[in-house]
Design an enzyme around this catalytic site. Sequence first.
Site, PDB file in Angstrom:
ATOM      1  N   LYS A   1       0.950  -0.927  -0.180  1.00  0.00           N
ATOM      2  CA  LYS A   1       0.217   0.440  -0.237  1.00  0.00           C
ATOM      3  C   LYS A   1       0.863   1.062  -0.115  1.00  0.00           C
ATOM      4  O   LYS A   1       2.310   1.389   0.848  1.00  0.00           O
ATOM      5  CB  LYS A   1      -0.788  -0.057   1.343  1.00  0.00           C
ATOM      6  CG  LYS A   1      -2.035  -1.099   1.396  1.00  0.00           C
ATOM      7  CD  LYS A   1      -2.551  -1.261   1.868  1.00  0.00           C
ATOM      8  CE  LYS A   1      -3.381  -2.305   2.173  1.00  0.00           C
ATOM      9  NZ  LYS A   1      -4.856  -2.753   3.435  1.00  0.00           N
TER      10      LYS A   1
ATOM     11  N   HIS B   1      -1.850  -5.653   1.185  1.00  0.00           N
ATOM     12  CA  HIS B   1      -2.707  -6.972   1.063  1.00  0.00           C
ATOM     13  C   HIS B   1      -2.276  -7.593   0.716  1.00  0.00           C
ATOM     14  O   HIS B   1      -1.584  -7.413  -0.417  1.00  0.00           O
ATOM     15  CB  HIS B   1      -3.784  -5.326   0.433  1.00  0.00           C
ATOM     16  CG  HIS B   1      -4.712  -6.430  -0.299  1.00  0.00           C
ATOM     17  ND1 HIS B   1      -5.522  -6.707   0.686  1.00  0.00           N
ATOM     18  CD2 HIS B   1      -4.902  -7.240  -1.738  1.00  0.00           C
ATOM     19  CE1 HIS B   1      -6.681  -7.957  -0.396  1.00  0.00           C
ATOM     20  NE2 HIS B   1      -5.714  -8.376  -1.839  1.00  0.00           N
TER      21      HIS B   1
ATOM     22  N   TYR C   1     -11.161  -3.954  -4.263  1.00  0.00           N
ATOM     23  CA  TYR C   1     -11.788  -3.771  -3.107  1.00  0.00           C
ATOM     24  C   TYR C   1     -12.912  -4.276  -3.515  1.00  0.00           C
ATOM     25  O   TYR C   1     -14.466  -3.625  -2.113  1.00  0.00           O
ATOM     26  CB  TYR C   1     -11.415  -2.939  -1.904  1.00  0.00           C
ATOM     27  CG  TYR C   1     -10.087  -3.033  -1.504  1.00  0.00           C
ATOM     28  CD1 TYR C   1      -9.900  -4.554  -1.008  1.00  0.00           C
ATOM     29  CD2 TYR C   1      -8.938  -2.254  -1.922  1.00  0.00           C
ATOM     30  CE1 TYR C   1      -8.608  -3.896   0.151  1.00  0.00           C
ATOM     31  CE2 TYR C   1      -7.869  -1.564  -1.484  1.00  0.00           C
ATOM     32  CZ  TYR C   1      -7.215  -3.084  -0.502  1.00  0.00           C
ATOM     33  OH  TYR C   1      -6.386  -3.448   0.423  1.00  0.00           O
TER      34      TYR C   1
ATOM     35  N   GLU D   1      -8.340 -10.495  -7.799  1.00  0.00           N
ATOM     36  CA  GLU D   1      -7.151  -9.943  -7.482  1.00  0.00           C
ATOM     37  C   GLU D   1      -6.303  -9.697  -8.878  1.00  0.00           C
ATOM     38  O   GLU D   1      -5.859  -7.952  -9.364  1.00  0.00           O
ATOM     39  CB  GLU D   1      -6.518  -9.795  -6.580  1.00  0.00           C
ATOM     40  CG  GLU D   1      -7.933  -9.595  -5.652  1.00  0.00           C
ATOM     41  CD  GLU D   1      -7.468  -9.806  -3.971  1.00  0.00           C
ATOM     42  OE1 GLU D   1      -6.147 -10.151  -3.602  1.00  0.00           O
ATOM     43  OE2 GLU D   1      -8.249  -9.986  -3.679  1.00  0.00           O
TER      44      GLU D   1
ATOM     45  N   ASN E   1      -2.602  -0.130   6.581  1.00  0.00           N
ATOM     46  CA  ASN E   1      -2.200  -1.386   7.418  1.00  0.00           C
ATOM     47  C   ASN E   1      -1.046  -1.998   6.612  1.00  0.00           C
ATOM     48  O   ASN E   1      -1.259  -3.450   6.239  1.00  0.00           O
ATOM     49  CB  ASN E   1      -3.164  -2.236   7.603  1.00  0.00           C
ATOM     50  CG  ASN E   1      -4.266  -3.087   6.899  1.00  0.00           C
ATOM     51  OD1 ASN E   1      -3.977  -2.487   5.234  1.00  0.00           O
ATOM     52  ND2 ASN E   1      -5.049  -3.989   7.105  1.00  0.00           N
TER      53      ASN E   1
END
Length: 141
Positions: free
Chosen positions: A11, A117, A51, A128, A114
Site C-alpha cells: 500500500k 494487502h 476492494y 485480484e 495496514n
Amino acid sequence: MEVERTFVMLKPSCIQRGFIGEVISRFEKKGLKIIQLKVEKLSREKAEKLYEVHRGKPFYENLINTVAGKTVVLMILEGRKAISVVRKLVGATDPAEAEAGTIRGDLAIELTDNLIHAADSPESYQREHRIFFSEDELETY
Ligand code: CMP
C-alpha cells in the site's frame, strides 16, 4: 499440486515509508519466488475493483481514499502453499492485533492503512491478479 501463486499489493504507506525492500526481502528469505513485480499509480477504478467485496462497509470510502491515486507495488508470488504462507508472514488485518514477527505486527499500527494487502483464497488470487496483470505476464522463469 501444492505449489500455488498469490497476489500482494504494498500500500502507499509502505512505499512512502521506504519499506519496499524490507517487505520483499521477507518474502524472498521465506523462499517465495517473485513471478511479477510492478510499481503503479493505482487508479480509483482499479482500487474499487480490488476492494469491490467491501463496497458498502463502513470503512470502504476511507479504504479507497487511502490507496486511490497513489503509488503502490503489485506482486505475484509463487511457492508451496503460497496463499496461506504469505497471509502468515503478513499477519492479522488489524496491525494492533498482528503478532510480532509478522510484517504488520512489526511495521504497521493503523487498521485501514495496514501497509500491505494479500489475497485470502485461490478465488481472490484469480480475481485480484487479473485486475493488474495480463496473461502473458504470468510466465514463470
Ligand atoms: P486488506 O487486506 O487490504 O483488505 C481489506 C482492507 O480494509 C483491510 O486490509 C484494511 O486495510 C481495511 N479495513 C479497514 N477497516 C477494516 C475493518 N474493520 N475490518 C477489515 N478491514 C478493514
